[in-house]
Design a protein around this motif. Structure first.
Motif, PDB file in Angstrom:
ATOM      1  N   ARG A 185       0.847  -1.186   0.000  1.00 47.65           N
ATOM      2  CA  ARG A 185       0.000   0.000   0.000  1.00 47.65           C
ATOM      3  C   ARG A 185       0.885   1.239   0.000  1.00 47.65           C
ATOM      4  N   THR A 186       0.557   2.202  -0.840  1.00 52.00           N
ATOM      5  CA  THR A 186       1.290   3.461  -0.909  1.00 52.00           C
ATOM      6  C   THR A 186       0.327   4.607  -0.630  1.00 52.00           C
TER       7      THR A 186
ATOM      8  N   ALA B 210      -7.474   4.595  -2.359  1.00 54.31           N
ATOM      9  CA  ALA B 210      -6.391   3.739  -1.871  1.00 54.31           C
ATOM     10  C   ALA B 210      -5.505   3.349  -3.051  1.00 54.31           C
ATOM     11  N   ARG B 211      -4.197   3.274  -2.789  1.00 50.08           N
ATOM     12  CA  ARG B 211      -3.251   2.904  -3.840  1.00 50.08           C
ATOM     13  C   ARG B 211      -2.452   1.679  -3.424  1.00 50.08           C
TER      14      ARG B 211
ATOM     15  N   LEU C  14     -10.012   2.539  -5.824  1.00 50.28           N
ATOM     16  CA  LEU C  14      -8.741   1.829  -5.765  1.00 50.28           C
ATOM     17  C   LEU C  14      -7.925   2.102  -7.020  1.00 50.28           C
ATOM     18  N   HIS C  15      -6.643   2.359  -6.803  1.00 49.90           N
ATOM     19  CA  HIS C  15      -5.676   2.552  -7.893  1.00 49.90           C
ATOM     20  C   HIS C  15      -4.592   1.493  -7.720  1.00 49.90           C
ATOM     21  N   VAL C  16      -4.385   0.660  -8.740  1.00 52.73           N
ATOM     22  CA  VAL C  16      -3.370  -0.382  -8.684  1.00 52.73           C
ATOM     23  C   VAL C  16      -2.361  -0.158  -9.808  1.00 52.73           C
ATOM     24  N   GLY C  17      -1.090  -0.110  -9.427  1.00 52.19           N
ATOM     25  CA  GLY C  17      -0.004   0.004 -10.395  1.00 52.19           C
ATOM     26  C   GLY C  17       1.045  -1.044 -10.092  1.00 52.19           C
TER      27      GLY C  17
ATOM     28  N   GLU D 210     -14.941   2.343  -7.976  1.00 53.48           N
ATOM     29  CA  GLU D 210     -14.043   2.887  -8.998  1.00 53.48           C
ATOM     30  C   GLU D 210     -12.694   2.194  -8.907  1.00 53.48           C
ATOM     31  N   LEU D 211     -12.175   1.739 -10.065  1.00 54.98           N
ATOM     32  CA  LEU D 211     -10.877   1.077 -10.136  1.00 54.98           C
ATOM     33  C   LEU D 211     -10.068   1.665 -11.275  1.00 54.98           C
TER      34      LEU D 211
END
Length: 255
Positions: free
Chosen positions: A40-41, A48-49, A77-80, A109-110
């Motif tokens: 998690r960042t 949330a990232r 949620l943001h996933v990288g 939301e994603l």
């Protein structure tokens, strides 16, 4: 981790995002597994990232990776990923597989924005991405695939991308490239000699009333409205840098 067998590594990582009731997003599930390390960042604006950090090389031949992400109602949620994923040949032989499953509930939301997937010479990988989104959900999904590292012949890469909105399939496409793939993959009807290919899917409820218009973006990219509140941008480019530039411009154009 599901473990290592004679045929390769098994790993299955999971993310779940939930509205915390205070305008933010909690992560009640953040389960890393083997080479799929989740971190998690710092997020912003209630989002949330999570970064996917490769804890070891792979996928190698024979490996089976899976990554699931669930976004509940009202969560963002943001996933990288921290670096590109490089498919490599393995000692056990055979193909590798990487399955991604995304589930965004009504009103969630994603933003799924990993770095490139590179099919190194001698590798054999099949990757699937399946996104299920609910009514009023929002999705930004980017896929970038690069055939070979600099100066090498590509490995074999097969991919399938499926997107369903409110239980209805709006996109289901497959692509096979590299040695052993059906003939014509490098011809003018598919990659036309390019070595980087990408897709950007944007789903927003407002597209139901005001869908983006179909259009070309330069010579090698197109905006394609889908049969639902979603749009596909499909692009090819000589290299990963130019592919990212095209997809970033397309995302800015779509707002």
């Amino acid at each position: 981790m599901d473990g290592m067998t004679a045929t390769g590594v098994r790993a299955h990582a999971r993310i779940a995002a939930r509205a915390d009731g205070r305008g933010g997003t909690a992560l009640p599930v953040l389960d890393s597994d083997g080479p799929l390390a989740l971190r998690r960042t710092r997020g912003s604006g209630g989002e949330a990232r999570v970064m996917v950090v490769g804890a070891m090389s792979g996928p190698l031949g024979g490996d089976r990776f899976a990554l699931d992400a669930r976004v509940e109602e009202g969560a963002r949620l943001h996933v990288g990923s921290a670096a590109a994923t490089i498919a490599l040949p393995g000692q056990t032989g055979g193909a590798a597989r990487y399955d991604v499953r995304l589930d965004v509930a009504d009103g969630g939301e994603l933003r799924w924005l990993p770095e490139q997937l590179i099919a190194a010479g001698g590798s054999d990988l099949y990757v699937t991405t399946r996104a299920e989104i609910g009514v009023g959900a929002r999705l930004v999904l980017r896929e970038e695939q690069v055939l070979g590292r600099f100066g090498e012949e590509p490995g074999r890469l097969g991919s399938r991308l499926t997107v369903r909105v409110a239980g209805r399939t709006v996109l289901d496409q497959e692509l096979a490239c590299g040695p052993g793939a059906p003939g014509g993959w490098d011809g003018p009807a598919v990659l036309a000699g390019h070595r980087s290919v990408g897709q950007l899917v944007v789903a927003r409820p407002e597209f139901a009333e005001r869908p983006p218009a179909a259009r070309m973006l330069g010579e090698n990219a197109a905006v394609i409205p889908l049969a639902g509140p979603a749009v596909l941008v499909s692009a090819v480019a000589p290299d990963a840098l130019r592919l990212r530039r095209v997809l970033d411009e397309a995302l800015a154009l779509l707002g």
